[in-house]
Design a protein around this motif. Structure first.
Motif, PDB file in Angstrom:
ATOM      1  N   VAL A  18       0.873  -1.186   0.000  1.00 53.37           N
ATOM      2  CA  VAL A  18       0.000   0.000   0.000  1.00 53.37           C
ATOM      3  C   VAL A  18       0.902   1.226   0.000  1.00 53.37           C
ATOM      4  CG1 VAL A  18      -1.893   1.205   1.133  1.00 53.37           C
ATOM      5  CG2 VAL A  18      -1.708  -1.278   1.359  1.00 53.37           C
ATOM      6  N   PRO A  19       0.975   1.916  -1.135  1.00 49.63           N
ATOM      7  CA  PRO A  19       1.870   3.082  -1.157  1.00 49.63           C
ATOM      8  C   PRO A  19       1.332   4.223  -0.300  1.00 49.63           C
ATOM      9  CG  PRO A  19       0.672   2.907  -3.229  1.00 49.63           C
ATOM     10  CD  PRO A  19       0.292   1.705  -2.413  1.00 49.63           C
ATOM     11  N   MET A  20       2.216   5.007   0.254  1.00 51.44           N
ATOM     12  CA  MET A  20       1.822   6.179   1.051  1.00 51.44           C
ATOM     13  C   MET A  20       1.045   7.154   0.176  1.00 51.44           C
ATOM     14  SD  MET A  20       1.852   7.532   3.999  1.00 51.44           S
ATOM     15  CE  MET A  20       1.490   9.138   4.681  1.00 51.44           C
ATOM     16  N   LEU A  21       1.458   7.274  -1.079  1.00 48.07           N
ATOM     17  CA  LEU A  21       0.776   8.147  -2.037  1.00 48.07           C
ATOM     18  C   LEU A  21       1.069   7.605  -3.427  1.00 48.07           C
ATOM     19  CD1 LEU A  21      -0.709  10.863  -2.657  1.00 48.07           C
ATOM     20  CD2 LEU A  21       1.519  11.963  -2.695  1.00 48.07           C
ATOM     21  N   ASP A  22       0.058   7.616  -4.304  1.00 51.54           N
ATOM     22  CA  ASP A  22       0.284   7.165  -5.677  1.00 51.54           C
ATOM     23  C   ASP A  22      -0.296   8.199  -6.630  1.00 51.54           C
ATOM     24  OD1 ASP A  22       0.578   5.929  -8.061  1.00 51.54           O
ATOM     25  OD2 ASP A  22      -0.541   4.111  -7.561  1.00 51.54           O
ATOM     26  N   LEU A  23       0.571   9.141  -7.036  1.00 47.07           N
ATOM     27  CA  LEU A  23       0.100  10.243  -7.879  1.00 47.07           C
ATOM     28  C   LEU A  23      -0.281   9.787  -9.287  1.00 47.07           C
ATOM     29  CD1 LEU A  23       2.521  13.109  -6.810  1.00 47.07           C
ATOM     30  CD2 LEU A  23       0.038  13.069  -6.556  1.00 47.07           C
ATOM     31  N   LYS A  24       0.204   8.614  -9.699  1.00 51.70           N
ATOM     32  CA  LYS A  24      -0.141   8.137 -11.054  1.00 51.70           C
ATOM     33  C   LYS A  24      -1.642   7.900 -11.172  1.00 51.70           C
ATOM     34  CE  LYS A  24       4.275   6.068 -12.069  1.00 51.70           C
ATOM     35  NZ  LYS A  24       5.026   4.931 -11.599  1.00 51.70           N
ATOM     36  N   ARG A  25      -2.270   7.529 -10.050  1.00 48.32           N
ATOM     37  CA  ARG A  25      -3.718   7.267 -10.104  1.00 48.32           C
ATOM     38  C   ARG A  25      -4.491   8.563 -10.372  1.00 48.32           C
ATOM     39  NH1 ARG A  25      -4.753   3.074  -5.034  1.00 48.32           N
ATOM     40  NH2 ARG A  25      -2.692   2.135  -5.111  1.00 48.32           N
ATOM     41  N   GLN A  26      -3.940   9.676  -9.941  1.00 41.29           N
ATOM     42  CA  GLN A  26      -4.601  10.957 -10.233  1.00 41.29           C
ATOM     43  C   GLN A  26      -4.305  11.372 -11.677  1.00 41.29           C
ATOM     44  OE1 GLN A  26      -2.994  14.955  -9.097  1.00 41.29           O
ATOM     45  NE2 GLN A  26      -4.633  14.896  -7.589  1.00 41.29           N
ATOM     46  N   TYR A  27      -3.078  11.098 -12.121  1.00 40.21           N
ATOM     47  CA  TYR A  27      -2.646  11.557 -13.445  1.00 40.21           C
ATOM     48  C   TYR A  27      -3.378  10.843 -14.579  1.00 40.21           C
ATOM     49  CZ  TYR A  27       0.320  12.432 -17.490  1.00 40.21           C
ATOM     50  OH  TYR A  27       0.771  12.770 -18.727  1.00 40.21           O
ATOM     51  N   GLN A  28      -3.529   9.524 -14.424  1.00 43.86           N
ATOM     52  CA  GLN A  28      -4.033   8.742 -15.572  1.00 43.86           C
ATOM     53  C   GLN A  28      -5.340   9.296 -16.176  1.00 43.86           C
ATOM     54  OE1 GLN A  28      -3.408   5.020 -13.787  1.00 43.86           O
ATOM     55  NE2 GLN A  28      -1.318   4.926 -14.557  1.00 43.86           N
ATOM     56  N   PRO A  29      -6.392   9.517 -15.367  1.00 46.71           N
ATOM     57  CA  PRO A  29      -7.629  10.015 -15.998  1.00 46.71           C
ATOM     58  C   PRO A  29      -7.519  11.454 -16.517  1.00 46.71           C
ATOM     59  CG  PRO A  29      -7.903   9.779 -13.616  1.00 46.71           C
ATOM     60  CD  PRO A  29      -6.564   9.199 -13.948  1.00 46.71           C
ATOM     61  N   LEU A  30      -6.512  12.195 -16.065  1.00 47.44           N
ATOM     62  CA  LEU A  30      -6.389  13.608 -16.468  1.00 47.44           C
ATOM     63  C   LEU A  30      -5.342  13.818 -17.552  1.00 47.44           C
ATOM     64  CD1 LEU A  30      -6.401  15.589 -13.082  1.00 47.44           C
ATOM     65  CD2 LEU A  30      -8.291  15.071 -14.597  1.00 47.44           C
ATOM     66  N   GLN A  31      -4.698  12.717 -17.953  1.00 50.67           N
ATOM     67  CA  GLN A  31      -3.518  12.830 -18.817  1.00 50.67           C
ATOM     68  C   GLN A  31      -3.756  13.737 -20.028  1.00 50.67           C
ATOM     69  OE1 GLN A  31      -2.071   9.051 -20.133  1.00 50.67           O
ATOM     70  NE2 GLN A  31      -0.194   9.894 -20.915  1.00 50.67           N
ATOM     71  N   GLN A  32      -4.844  13.470 -20.769  1.00 52.44           N
ATOM     72  CA  GLN A  32      -5.099  14.214 -22.004  1.00 52.44           C
ATOM     73  C   GLN A  32      -5.266  15.701 -21.733  1.00 52.44           C
ATOM     74  OE1 GLN A  32      -4.456  12.381 -24.483  1.00 52.44           O
ATOM     75  NE2 GLN A  32      -4.587  14.241 -25.728  1.00 52.44           N
ATOM     76  N   GLU A  33      -6.095  15.992 -20.714  1.00 47.84           N
ATOM     77  CA  GLU A  33      -6.375  17.390 -20.371  1.00 47.84           C
ATOM     78  C   GLU A  33      -5.104  18.129 -19.947  1.00 47.84           C
ATOM     79  OE1 GLU A  33      -9.922  19.374 -17.768  1.00 47.84           O
ATOM     80  OE2 GLU A  33      -9.661  17.222 -17.628  1.00 47.84           O
TER      81      GLU A  33
END
Ligand SMILES: Cc1ncc(COP(=O)(O)O)c(C=O)c1O
Length: 389
Positions: A18-33
């Motif tokens: 369980v990572p302390m924070l996983d910013l990739k999960r926020q980035y993926q759906p916003l990548q295009q924008e």
């Protein structure tokens, strides 16, 4: 909420880290924008301030309900800029907390002022208004020009008490709202951080000053550009602390999602509380005996759950146990500021602020972010239950 939560499984039941924070999960759906927003900055080749920063400043100020937002290059610079704009400098004293990130104090020294510390409320970890009042009533009280409360972990400091102090004692309120997007911007002037781990985060360093005062806003804008009102005419010694166009563009995109993200953090916090209660680990605070004291959310106060911080007596052993199972955790902060080597100049010693010192020994931040999954939270709580059993 509590009813819908499954009882914790045995430790590491999912077998997944369980990572302390996983910013990739926020980035993926916003990548295009985000790529489009960054692409527009490249198209225009305007890298410093410019329209994306101005648009973000307007929208961010509107969302916080303040008149002005002044983008700058980090939360640390925002704190310095806020103090400097408010005219706090040499010969003046600012009271703040020893239980915070280093910048809460270093910005005061950088502004040329004197830092005086007051202890925290052990229930909230925030600067205690009564401890500040004791400083104001003490020998150093007359020299105090400003109080700098920090909304630690995303919980708003006791603003009813601080505004009363501000009015009755004639001290300015400069807020360290670095960890508290949405909860801050209540005092004379406030500083926010968009460091990548923050609730509203840039893709690098960035920060912002907010204020309702036209005069303070104008000064902050002037000071962030080497004290220039007119190009190459310097009215005061300021600094270069401008926000860059990429950060403005990225923050402008993310601003549209922050309400939803903060709501998701509230759900995650509620779920942790339910899981800890279901596991029978919860003790009444503020101090832990053998189990876990959960974060105390002050009724009616704004909490944006930047961190989910428990208190537990065998904190370091628990952290080691979690990291052996690849479960992230963090200590914010292991050494109170009055005990930092760099701040010996303040003249305090171990024992000066017992609540902060005790908190530094007992606090442990657990993974919290909008995208964390329920099974990951169960893994965290199960592991803690196993350690404490
Ligand atoms: C309470 C507090 N104050 C100030 C700062 C400084 O912000 P930055 O890292 O953006 O300079 C931080 C960020 O870590 C913080 O948590």
């Amino acid at each position: 909420m509590q009813d819908s939560v499954n009882p914790p499984r045995t430790a590491g039941a999912t077998g997944q880290p369980v990572p302390m924070l996983d910013l990739k999960r926020q980035y993926q759906p916003l990548q295009q924008e985000l790529l489009e927003a960054v692409g527009q900055v490249l198209q225009k080749q305007q890298f410093i301030l410019g329209e994306p920063v101005a648009a973000f400043e307007r929208e961010a100020a509107g969302q916080l309900g303040v008149a002005h937002g002044i983008g700058c290059s980090s939360g640390t610079d925002a704190l310095w800029l806020a103090l400097a704009a408010a005219g706090i400098g040499s010969g003046e004293t600012v009271v703040t907390t020893p239980f915070s990130f280093f910048a809460s104090v270093s910005c005061i020294l950088r502004a040329g002022a004197k830092a005086v510390l007051a202890d925290i409320d052990p229930a909230t970890f925030n600067l205690s208004p009564s401890a500040v009042e004791a400083v104001l009533d003490g020998p150093e009280g007359k020299a105090v020009h400003a109080v700098l409360p920090v909304h630690l972990y995303g919980q708003c400091a006791d603003w009813t008490a601080f505004s009363r102090l501000g009015q009755e004692r004639g001290v300015k309120l400069v807020e360290d709202a670095a960890q508290a997007w949405e909860a801050g911007a209540l005092g004379d002037i406030a500083a926010f951080s968009f460091y990548p781990t923050k609730n509203l985060s840039a893709a690098g360093d960035a920060g912002m000053v907010t204020t309702n005062s036209d005069e303070l806003a104008e000064r902050a804008r002037m000071l962030r550009q080497h004290g220039m009102r007119r190009r190459y005419y310097h009215d005061e010694v300021g600094w270069n602390t401008r926000m860059d166009g990429f950060q403005g563009a990225i923050l402008g995109v993310k601003l549209k999602y922050i309400d939803g993200w903060n709501n998701a953090r509230r759900t995650v916090a509620k779920r942790y509380a339910a899981l800890f209660h279901a596991a029978g680990l919860v003790e009444v605070g503020p101090y832990p005996a053998r189990g876990v004291v959960l974060p105390h959310e002050v009724p009616g106060s704004h909490h944006v759950w930047h961190q989910y911080v428990i208190r537990t007596p065998r904190r370091d052993q628990l952290r080691e146990f979690l990291s052996e199972r690849k479960i992230g955790s963090e200590i914010y902060y292991p050494v109170p500021l009055h005990m930092q080597d760099a701040l010996k100049c303040l003249g305090y010693a171990e024992g000066s602020f017992p609540e902060s010192e005790r908190a530094a020994r007992e606090v442990l931040a657990l993974p919290i972010y909008p995208e964390i999954r329920e099974d990951e939270q169960e893994t965290v709580v199960s592991a803690i239950a196993e350690f404490l059993s």
